[in-house]
Design an enzyme around this catalytic site. Structure first.
Site, PDB file in Angstrom:
ATOM      1  N   ASP A 168       0.825  -1.209   0.000  1.00  0.00           N
ATOM      2  CA  ASP A 168       0.000   0.000   0.000  1.00  0.00           C
ATOM      3  C   ASP A 168       0.863   1.265   0.000  1.00  0.00           C
ATOM      4  O   ASP A 168       1.989   1.269   0.506  1.00  0.00           O
ATOM      5  CB  ASP A 168      -0.876  -0.024   1.260  1.00  0.00           C
ATOM      6  CG  ASP A 168      -1.877   1.110   1.308  1.00  0.00           C
ATOM      7  OD1 ASP A 168      -2.778   1.122   0.457  1.00  0.00           O
ATOM      8  OD2 ASP A 168      -1.753   1.977   2.200  1.00  0.00           O
TER       9      ASP A 168
ATOM     10  N   GLU B 273       1.345  -0.482  -5.099  1.00  0.00           N
ATOM     11  CA  GLU B 273       0.326   0.514  -5.408  1.00  0.00           C
ATOM     12  C   GLU B 273       0.975   1.891  -5.392  1.00  0.00           C
ATOM     13  O   GLU B 273       1.117   2.524  -4.356  1.00  0.00           O
ATOM     14  CB  GLU B 273      -0.819   0.467  -4.385  1.00  0.00           C
ATOM     15  CG  GLU B 273      -1.932   1.466  -4.689  1.00  0.00           C
ATOM     16  CD  GLU B 273      -2.293   2.363  -3.506  1.00  0.00           C
ATOM     17  OE1 GLU B 273      -3.349   2.999  -3.552  1.00  0.00           O
ATOM     18  OE2 GLU B 273      -1.493   2.452  -2.548  1.00  0.00           O
TER      19      GLU B 273
END
Length: 562
Positions: free
Chosen positions: A274, A319
């Site tokens: 993330d 990401e």
């Protein structure tokens, strides 16, 4: 007479079972003969709390009972629910290669934004303790059983991990020490500095990932571990980790130790990482190094488990919010560019949904084949059309669920299916705020009742995704082969792929609308070759460089009938 009838029925039953046995055996053999490549993988992404409730006894924990805004509370989905669907074969039927689920570590206990409706950390991105599972998601045994069940089905597990930030501060969740986090300023995204050394939003403490100084454990975490009776064990493990690695006890390195334990203890196959662009690239290189070491350790301790799958290396998908394949390998901060592919095998491609909406099939497929073969050789992007935090998804109203599957699953690169893409789960929920509209519970009841979704029946949509997904899984040429158009009308293309001793060739025709009698198959298949249309299940034979199209077909998925 009765005896003869009984005998006949017995023989028919035996024949039926034998055929099924052969079919299953052939299916397993075929799958084993097809090597797995992450570059061709279909990755199924789900919110752990939103997919399936396998254990209702864990639905409420830590006094999380206050009223929230719509779809911002825990709803009961858990690890046992995912495992149940794995064992039922739901993911295998879709041709899923890997399951990515949202973080499962212990979340903050308190309610956030109580004055404006409130939300709990159901999504998993608000960490309170990286060393514990949140009981709402399940237990250590639940996670262990899930990984084992997935591996038995030939499916890999991708764990979502966060290093960039902790959870928000609430009355019951105090802020971490200043040596660990910053609480300001907010990111302004003007350059590298204002994207990395800052907080994403108010009340989301940012881990000081740039720090190279040793820090003590947060007092609240020490007291928590002591109350749970595991302080000595945690400290002993930390001492061994830092002695083995020689790393400084920085905030980042503590978290790296805690995250890699999931690989070492459970056999996690991959990370989805993330908020990558909000952290220095060196952090991800360190994470990768320790993740690979943990994976090798797990494989050494679990040789039988490895034999079920293969000896793949650990995989990391990043990401980098806003990254698109047109940018090649680099992400541009404005004042500097960073090649995150140095640490990651793949990056999520935020550009794909725009390309899918604006380009015809040939332009779309050609662009991606060329980009992957040249600028990103040896790496890949993960394409998606809807996700958990993309407020502008492709076909939010689910008016084109069949086309969504066709564009996503037939495009070069890896593919990320978001839970409910395959069942036309609506992404427009009245009464929700922000990304909550994307995060409704999986529409199992609609699927069961074969609900009508904008002119499509949910079971028909699912069947379409299953056919395309399993075809893709069996044919790596789809995601990583050389693309060439055979015919403009009807639109027909070929993909060919070869690596070592493995070869794969397919021919696909789209938008036939049931009006085409035959299609060309180019030079891929020799005269007289028997092919199987994976979509209809029918066998066809090459004659004069063409094959007959099954009656009423809108698309055809051809490969050699083996």
């Amino acid at each position: 007479m009765q005896y003869k009838i009984f005998l006949s029925l017995f023989l028919l039953a035996a024949l039926f079972n034998s055929c099924n046995s052969l079919k299953n055996s052939a299916s397993k053999t075929a799958k084993k003969d097809v090597p797995f490549f992450w570059e061709n993988a279909q990755i199924y992404f789900l919110l752990t709390d939103r997919f399936y409730n396998g254990d209702s006894s864990n639905d409420v924990n830590f006094g999380r009972t206050k009223k929230t805004s719509k779809l911002r509370d825990f709803m009961g989905g858990d690890l046992r629910g995912i495992t149940q669907k794995i064992e039922e074969g739901y993911f295998n039927d879709l041709g899923v290669d890997a399951i990515w689920f949202t973080p499962i570590v212990e979340q903050i206990h308190g309610l956030v934004d109580e004055g404006t409706g409130g939300t709990y950390g159901f999504h998993g991105y608000w960490t309170k303790d990286w060393t514990a599972l949140d009981p709402n998601f399940g237990t250590e045994d639940d996670l262990r059983n899930l990984v084992k069940a997935a591996h038995r089905k030939g499916i890999r597990i991708m764990l979502d991990v966060v290093i960039n930030h902790t959870g928000p501060v609430t009355e019951g969740d105090p802020v971490w020490p200043k040596s660990w986090v910053r609480e300001e300023p907010n990111c302004t995204y003007k350059d590298f500095e204002t994207t990395v050394t800052c907080t994403l939003v108010d009340n989301l403490p940012d881990i000081k990932t740039e720090s190279r100084k040793a820090v003590e454990l947060p007092d609240y975490l020490v007291q928590k571990w002591k109350a749970e009776g595991r302080y000595e064990q945690e400290v002993t493990e930390l001492d061994a980790f830092f002695e083995r690695t020689g790393l400084t006890r920085t905030p980042t390195n503590y978290i790296i130790k805690w995250l890699t334990d999931f690989i070492r203890d459970y056999g996690i196959d991959a990370y989805r990482v993330d908020t990558v662009k909000h952290t220095e690239e060196e952090v991800w290189e360190d994470l990768r190094k320790e993740a690979e070491a943990a994976f090798e350790e797990w494989k050494t301790q679990n040789p039988k488990a490895i034999a079920i799958l293969d000896d793949q290396e650990f995989y990391m998908m990043g990401e980098v919010y806003g990254y698109g394949i047109s940018g090649g390998r680099n992400y541009d901060y404005g004042d500097r560019e960073v090649d995150f592919f140095d640490a990651f095998n793949s990056l999520i491609n935020f550009e794909f949904k725009y390309d899918a909406d604006q380009m015809d099939y040939e332009k779309l497929f050609t662009k991606y084949e060329k980009k992957l073969a040249k600028e990103l050789e040896g790496k890949t992007t993960v394409n998606y059309l809807s996700s958990h935090d993309d407020g502008d998804p492709y076909d939010a109203a689910r008016k084109r669920p069949m086309e969504t599957a066709t564009r996503l699953l037939l495009s070069p690169g890896s593919a990320q299916t978001y839970y409910g893409d395959e069942t036309a789960r609506t992404l427009i929920i009245p009464g929700t705020n922000g990304d909550a509209t994307l995060r409704s519970f999986m529409n199992w009841e609609e699927l069961k009742n074969n609900a009508n979704r904008e002119g499509y029946r949910t079971q028909d949509v699912l069947a379409h995704w299953q056919k395309l997904g399993t075809f893709r899984q069996q044919h790596p040429a789809i995601g990583m082969g050389d693309h060439e158009r055979i015919s403009k009308s009807p639109y027909t293309f070929q993909r060919t792929f070869k690596k070592d001793k493995f070869e794969d060739q397919v021919v696909v025709a789209l938008d036939l609308k049931g009006q085409v009698g035959e299609i060309e198959v180019g030079k891929v298949f020799k005269e007289g070759t028997f092919l199987r249309d994976h979509y209809s299940g029918k066998q066809v034979r090459v004659k004069d460089g063409k094959v007959e199209v099954p009656d009423g077909a809108d698309l055809i998925l051809l490969a050699k009938d083996e």
